[in-house]
Design an enzyme around this catalytic site. Structure first.
Site, PDB file in Angstrom:
ATOM      1  N   ASP A 249      67.194  95.548 -51.603  1.00  0.00           N
ATOM      2  CA  ASP A 249      68.304  96.405 -52.055  1.00  0.00           C
ATOM      3  C   ASP A 249      68.035  97.872 -51.694  1.00  0.00           C
ATOM      4  O   ASP A 249      68.927  98.599 -51.265  1.00  0.00           O
ATOM      5  CB  ASP A 249      68.486  96.291 -53.569  1.00  0.00           C
TER       6      ASP A 249
HETATM    7  O1  LIG Z   1      70.542  86.385 -58.487  1.00  0.00           O
HETATM    8  P1  LIG Z   1      70.817  87.523 -57.540  1.00  0.00           P
HETATM    9  O2  LIG Z   1      71.991  88.317 -57.977  1.00  0.00           O
HETATM   10  O3  LIG Z   1      70.897  87.088 -56.125  1.00  0.00           O
HETATM   11  O4  LIG Z   1      69.550  88.457 -57.583  1.00  0.00           O
HETATM   12  C1  LIG Z   1      69.245  89.169 -58.750  1.00  0.00           C
HETATM   13  C2  LIG Z   1      67.959  89.905 -58.558  1.00  0.00           C
HETATM   14  O5  LIG Z   1      66.879  89.021 -58.379  1.00  0.00           O
HETATM   15  O6  LIG Z   1      68.060  90.703 -57.401  1.00  0.00           O
HETATM   16  C3  LIG Z   1      67.411  91.947 -57.593  1.00  0.00           C
HETATM   17  C4  LIG Z   1      66.389  92.135 -56.539  1.00  0.00           C
HETATM   18  O7  LIG Z   1      66.983  92.097 -55.275  1.00  0.00           O
HETATM   19  C5  LIG Z   1      66.841  91.908 -58.983  1.00  0.00           C
HETATM   20  O8  LIG Z   1      66.938  93.187 -59.549  1.00  0.00           O
HETATM   21  C6  LIG Z   1      67.668  90.878 -59.688  1.00  0.00           C
HETATM   22  O9  LIG Z   1      67.026  90.282 -60.765  1.00  0.00           O
END
Ligand SMILES: O=P(O)(O)OC[C@@]1(O)O[C@H](CO)[C@@H](O)[C@@H]1O
Length: 305
Positions: A249
């Site tokens: 991210d």
């Molecule tokens: O389940 P998703 O929405 O694909 O991913 C959520 C997540 O794992 O992504 C972020 C890290 O990229 C974390 O902050 C969060 O917990």
């Protein structure tokens, strides 16, 4: 104004422990709780680089309240409040590696989904929507199409960082940028990235299907960026990894922080992206970005095509 939409936010709980054993108590240490979810991470990292954004997401319960309150200290938040409890995702660092344990999340009913679409329709300053992360229970893939319809009607740009199989169809809607990793490209588009030849073939397939620009991340192997005419490769900065959660991210956000302003500055955007992603991987959660300038010196960007 950039808006980030986290359809399934989370508190991230990062812990460290020894080798995990079944049937005994595994005590952990260094527990860190942070308000997260992929789009929130993008907004926080954009903010670090002085780029304003607004956070959108579905939030519920004590965990949702906590995320909204903490996030609002760093960035404006426009929450859609749901019943249920926003998830807590657990990341366990062990001597053998990291266990990532994301939960499904709280269900979002149709009424709340529509509330979010209306909020976007009324966001007068929307220029770019970044949609990140998984869909919570109760929301089906067609919701992505509705989001694209709203963004298109507003004449805004769309950035997608999702691992849903529906990305294979959504690319035909010509998103400005998608940010898959090698596993997602294989799972969603059936293309094996493998070596450089494989990466080039994968990128041209993604463009053929409609993606305008692609940031293809490969973790420790760096990343490729392609705008359909040219392809660049950026090496990864070598660091001691604590947790890779949030690194992707931060990579996306730091790339956007340069490239959205200046589409010609791909090299600079990639250097910042790789350095930021590496720095984030050194800490639990997003960390403090303090080593980005040092790490940037390690990153090499080459134009391949
Ligand atoms: O389940 P998703 O929405 O694909 O991913 C959520 C997540 O794992 O992504 C972020 C890290 O990229 C974390 O902050 C969060 O917990």
């Amino acid at each position: 104004m950039i808006y980030t939409l986290t359809t399934n936010p989370a508190i991230d709980l990062n812990v460290t422990t020894g080798t995990l054993s079944t049937d005994r108590v595994n005590r952990t240490r260094d527990a860190v709780y942070t308000p997260n979810g992929k789009g929130l991470n993008v907004s926080f990292a954009l903010g670090h680089y002085g780029v304003d954004s607004q956070i959108l997401g579905f939030f519920g319960g004590f965990s949702g309240d906590y995320i909204v309150r903490e996030a609002a200290r760093r960035c404006p938040v426009r929450p859609v409040t749901i019943d249920g409890i926003t998830r807590v995702n657990v990341f366990v660092t062990t001597p053998e590696g990291e266990y990532k344990l994301p939960n499904a999340g709280a269900a979002v009913c149709r009424e709340k989904q529509v509330e979010m679409l209306d909020l976007l329709r009324e966001a007068g300053d929307l220029s770019c929507l970044v949609v990140s992360g998984s869909l919570p229970p109760g929301v089906d893939a067609g919701y992505y199409d509705e989001l694209v319809d709203v963004v298109r009607a507003r004449g805004a740009e769309l950035v997608l960082d999702i691992s849903h199989p529906h990305l294979a169809e959504l690319v035909a809607r010509r998103p400005l940028l998608i940010k898959p990793n090698d596993e997602e490209v294989a799972a969603i588009f059936g293309v094996d990235v493998g070596d450089e030849g494989g990466a080039l073939a994968a990128l041209s397939e993604l463009h053929r299907r409609g993606a305008q620009n692609v940031l293809l991340t490969l973790g420790g192997e760096g990343a490729y960026f392609s705008d359909g005419a040219h392809v660049w490769h950026a090496s990864a900065a070598k660091v001691k990894v604590l947790s890779t959660a949030c690194a992707g991210d931060a990579t996306l956000a730091s790339f956007l922080s340069v490239w959205l302003e200046d589409r010609g500055a791909v090299e600079r955007a990639l250097i910042r992206a790789m350095a930021t992603g590496a720095n984030v991987a050194m800490s639990a959660g997003l960390g403090d970005f303090s080593l980005v300038d040092d790490l940037a010196r390690q990153v090499e960007v080459t134009r391949l095509v």
